[in-house]
Design an enzyme around this catalytic site. Sequence first.
Site, mmCIF file in Angstrom:
data_model
loop_
_atom_site.group_PDB
_atom_site.id
_atom_site.type_symbol
_atom_site.label_atom_id
_atom_site.label_comp_id
_atom_site.label_asym_id
_atom_site.label_seq_id
_atom_site.Cartn_x
_atom_site.Cartn_y
_atom_site.Cartn_z
ATOM 1 N N TYR A 144 -38.007 73.501 0.175
ATOM 2 C CA TYR A 144 -36.661 73.096 0.596
ATOM 3 C C TYR A 144 -36.648 71.633 1.040
ATOM 4 O O TYR A 144 -35.861 70.821 0.542
ATOM 5 C CB TYR A 144 -36.212 73.996 1.739
ATOM 6 C CG TYR A 144 -34.809 73.758 2.254
ATOM 7 C CD1 TYR A 144 -33.692 74.176 1.519
ATOM 8 C CD2 TYR A 144 -34.591 73.158 3.495
ATOM 9 C CE1 TYR A 144 -32.408 73.993 2.000
ATOM 10 C CE2 TYR A 144 -33.305 72.971 3.985
ATOM 11 C CZ TYR A 144 -32.212 73.393 3.242
ATOM 12 O OH TYR A 144 -30.939 73.199 3.733
ATOM 13 N N GLY A 147 -37.628 69.346 -1.820
ATOM 14 C CA GLY A 147 -36.574 69.457 -2.839
ATOM 15 C C GLY A 147 -35.365 68.633 -2.444
ATOM 16 O O GLY A 147 -34.809 67.868 -3.250
ATOM 17 N N VAL A 186 -30.846 81.738 12.885
ATOM 18 C CA VAL A 186 -30.949 82.199 14.270
ATOM 19 C C VAL A 186 -29.615 82.677 14.852
ATOM 20 O O VAL A 186 -29.572 83.704 15.538
ATOM 21 C CB VAL A 186 -31.622 81.112 15.146
ATOM 22 C CG1 VAL A 186 -30.752 79.867 15.328
ATOM 23 C CG2 VAL A 186 -32.027 81.678 16.483
HETATM 24 P P1 NAD Z 1 -25.732 79.541 1.757
HETATM 25 O O1 NAD Z 1 -27.050 80.112 1.368
HETATM 26 O O2 NAD Z 1 -24.751 80.425 2.453
HETATM 27 O O3 NAD Z 1 -24.988 78.918 0.491
HETATM 28 C C1 NAD Z 1 -25.651 78.402 -0.627
HETATM 29 C C2 NAD Z 1 -24.876 78.825 -1.874
HETATM 30 O O4 NAD Z 1 -25.508 78.268 -3.036
HETATM 31 C C3 NAD Z 1 -24.859 80.355 -2.066
HETATM 32 O O5 NAD Z 1 -23.563 80.781 -2.402
HETATM 33 C C4 NAD Z 1 -25.833 80.566 -3.224
HETATM 34 O O6 NAD Z 1 -25.565 81.744 -3.947
HETATM 35 C C5 NAD Z 1 -25.626 79.296 -4.019
HETATM 36 N N1 NAD Z 1 -26.763 78.960 -4.882
HETATM 37 C C6 NAD Z 1 -28.080 78.971 -4.558
HETATM 38 N N2 NAD Z 1 -28.818 78.605 -5.617
HETATM 39 C C7 NAD Z 1 -27.945 78.356 -6.627
HETATM 40 C C8 NAD Z 1 -28.104 77.940 -7.975
HETATM 41 N N3 NAD Z 1 -29.301 77.701 -8.497
HETATM 42 N N4 NAD Z 1 -26.980 77.793 -8.742
HETATM 43 C C9 NAD Z 1 -25.748 78.045 -8.223
HETATM 44 N N5 NAD Z 1 -25.550 78.433 -6.949
HETATM 45 C C10 NAD Z 1 -26.638 78.589 -6.163
HETATM 46 O O7 NAD Z 1 -26.055 78.258 2.644
HETATM 47 P P2 NAD Z 1 -25.080 77.284 3.436
HETATM 48 O O8 NAD Z 1 -25.463 77.325 4.855
HETATM 49 O O9 NAD Z 1 -23.681 77.519 3.057
HETATM 50 O O10 NAD Z 1 -25.560 75.881 2.861
HETATM 51 C C11 NAD Z 1 -24.842 75.168 1.870
HETATM 52 C C12 NAD Z 1 -25.515 73.833 1.614
HETATM 53 O O11 NAD Z 1 -25.557 73.068 2.812
HETATM 54 C C13 NAD Z 1 -26.953 73.957 1.106
HETATM 55 O O12 NAD Z 1 -27.187 72.993 0.120
HETATM 56 C C14 NAD Z 1 -27.771 73.653 2.332
HETATM 57 O O13 NAD Z 1 -29.009 73.105 2.011
HETATM 58 C C15 NAD Z 1 -26.882 72.666 3.082
HETATM 59 N N6 NAD Z 1 -27.180 72.672 4.517
HETATM 60 C C16 NAD Z 1 -26.763 73.710 5.303
HETATM 61 C C17 NAD Z 1 -27.085 73.712 6.649
HETATM 62 C C18 NAD Z 1 -26.639 74.802 7.581
HETATM 63 O O14 NAD Z 1 -27.005 74.777 8.746
HETATM 64 N N7 NAD Z 1 -25.843 75.762 7.176
HETATM 65 C C19 NAD Z 1 -27.845 72.670 7.194
HETATM 66 C C20 NAD Z 1 -28.273 71.656 6.343
HETATM 67 C C21 NAD Z 1 -27.916 71.654 5.011
HETATM 68 N N1 UDP Z 2 -35.433 81.714 15.167
HETATM 69 C C1 UDP Z 2 -35.718 82.676 16.130
HETATM 70 N N2 UDP Z 2 -35.344 83.953 15.868
HETATM 71 C C2 UDP Z 2 -34.702 84.331 14.727
HETATM 72 C C3 UDP Z 2 -34.402 83.335 13.754
HETATM 73 C C4 UDP Z 2 -34.803 82.034 14.012
HETATM 74 O O1 UDP Z 2 -36.274 82.387 17.186
HETATM 75 O O2 UDP Z 2 -34.390 85.544 14.585
HETATM 76 C C5 UDP Z 2 -35.817 80.315 15.466
HETATM 77 C C6 UDP Z 2 -36.600 79.614 14.345
HETATM 78 O O3 UDP Z 2 -37.972 79.859 14.485
HETATM 79 C C7 UDP Z 2 -36.219 78.168 14.620
HETATM 80 C C8 UDP Z 2 -34.795 78.230 15.133
HETATM 81 O O4 UDP Z 2 -34.611 79.560 15.595
HETATM 82 O O5 UDP Z 2 -37.047 77.610 15.630
HETATM 83 C C9 UDP Z 2 -33.746 77.912 14.077
HETATM 84 O O6 UDP Z 2 -34.040 78.698 12.962
HETATM 85 P P1 UDP Z 2 -33.107 78.795 11.688
HETATM 86 O O7 UDP Z 2 -33.795 79.665 10.698
HETATM 87 O O8 UDP Z 2 -31.737 79.164 12.108
HETATM 88 O O9 UDP Z 2 -32.994 77.308 11.129
HETATM 89 P P2 UDP Z 2 -34.002 76.054 10.996
HETATM 90 O O10 UDP Z 2 -33.410 75.021 11.867
HETATM 91 O O11 UDP Z 2 -35.372 76.424 11.455
HETATM 92 O O12 UDP Z 2 -33.967 75.735 9.551
#
Ligand code: NAD
Ligand code: UDP
Length: 311
Positions: A144, A147, A186
């Site tokens: 991740y 990537g 989390v």
């Molecule tokens: P999520 O897993 O709910 O959503 C990701 C979506 O992408 C899903 O609907 C999944 O089915 C789709 N997907 C995955 N692989 C695919 C592929 N190969 N082709 C087409 N669709 C595909 O996650 P999210 O929290 O909604 O995150 C959305 C974006 O935001 C991601 O790129 C993630 O890296 C980024 N992001 C999210 C967070 C967060 O805290 N939620 C933090 C940092 C970055």
């Molecule tokens: N975490 C936890 N319990 C859970 C899920 C996550 O203590 O059931 C911790 C995890 O180890 C990390 C933080 O919560 O330190 C945030 O985790 P998350 O998977 O939400 O996102 P991250 O910021 O690590 O990508």
Amino acid sequence: MKTILVTGGAGFIGSHLCTRLVNEGHDVICLDNFFTGSKNNVAHLAGKYNFELVRHDVVFPYFAEVDEIYNLACPASPIQYQIDPIQTVKTSVMGAINMLGLANRVKAKILQASTSEIYGDPVIHPQPESYWGNVNPVGFRSCYDEGKRCAETLFMDYHRQNHVRIKIIRIFNTYGPRMLPNDGRVVSNFILQALKNEDITIYGSGNQTRSFQYVDDLIEGMIRVMNTDDGFTGPINIGNPNEFSISELAEKIVEITGSRSKIVYKPLPHDDPKQRQPDITFAKDVLGWEPKVQLQEGLIQMVDYFKKYVV
Ligand code: NAD
Ligand code: UDP
């Protein structure tokens, strides 16, 4: 009104973004392979004249005449992106190449949903955009982290080499309704455990920190970034700088839900970052944006939403 492609549009964040863009009257194409997303997340948009749901994997090229692309496709939860790490790398890297190729061909503006994970386990705190990070290239999170780092590189290279209009946002931990109950991150884990009076699973000591942003604040920031001048590329941090330890988060959730859950300690996952807090000075200056929803308020809304999963 514009034609806008949202990859990963049926995911947690994507579904909120699609909803906002559809409500603004844009023609929205939501593209998803449903790996971690769900048709349910966008069911409320089905049947609207300006919404289209397409099953497609971004690892393969896709073509449509669009004005803007939000590239969100990629599982974001560590549990989910480690199920098939090779596919995670392909989604990030080949997905970026395919979407940048499309943007180049149809002259669309394209925004990349990058992540605070590109800072890895940061030694600079809080993290400004100028920080290059501290990432393990061969660990379990690397599929991740690396990537997403490679995707940022591709975005900048398509901009410099082909003059594609790009925007890179680095999203910090975001939570809210429509996270799936099996997501594994989390906030959703703790809320579900608390509502079911099950043990709350803290990984490690619980002293590690995160800064949690409510999804509505992110969507506002994201759209503002897309609307910046063509010369603006980012990367730009979008997150809530209020930082909490994981133990504090657990206590807050127990208090809000009035739960009888006990806290239990489980092993810390590999390479789990010890601290994370965005420096959002740049976002404040460039976008006039800062988060409005504080943790207590956001958690209350999320708890309300998650009650439907508890019988
Ligand atoms: P999520 O897993 O709910 O959503 C990701 C979506 O992408 C899903 O609907 C999944 O089915 C789709 N997907 C995955 N692989 C695919 C592929 N190969 N082709 C087409 N669709 C595909 O996650 P999210 O929290 O909604 O995150 C959305 C974006 O935001 C991601 O790129 C993630 O890296 C980024 N992001 C999210 C967070 C967060 O805290 N939620 C933090 C940092 C970055
Ligand atoms: N975490 C936890 N319990 C859970 C899920 C996550 O203590 O059931 C911790 C995890 O180890 C990390 C933080 O919560 O330190 C945030 O985790 P998350 O998977 O939400 O996102 P991250 O910021 O690590 O990508």
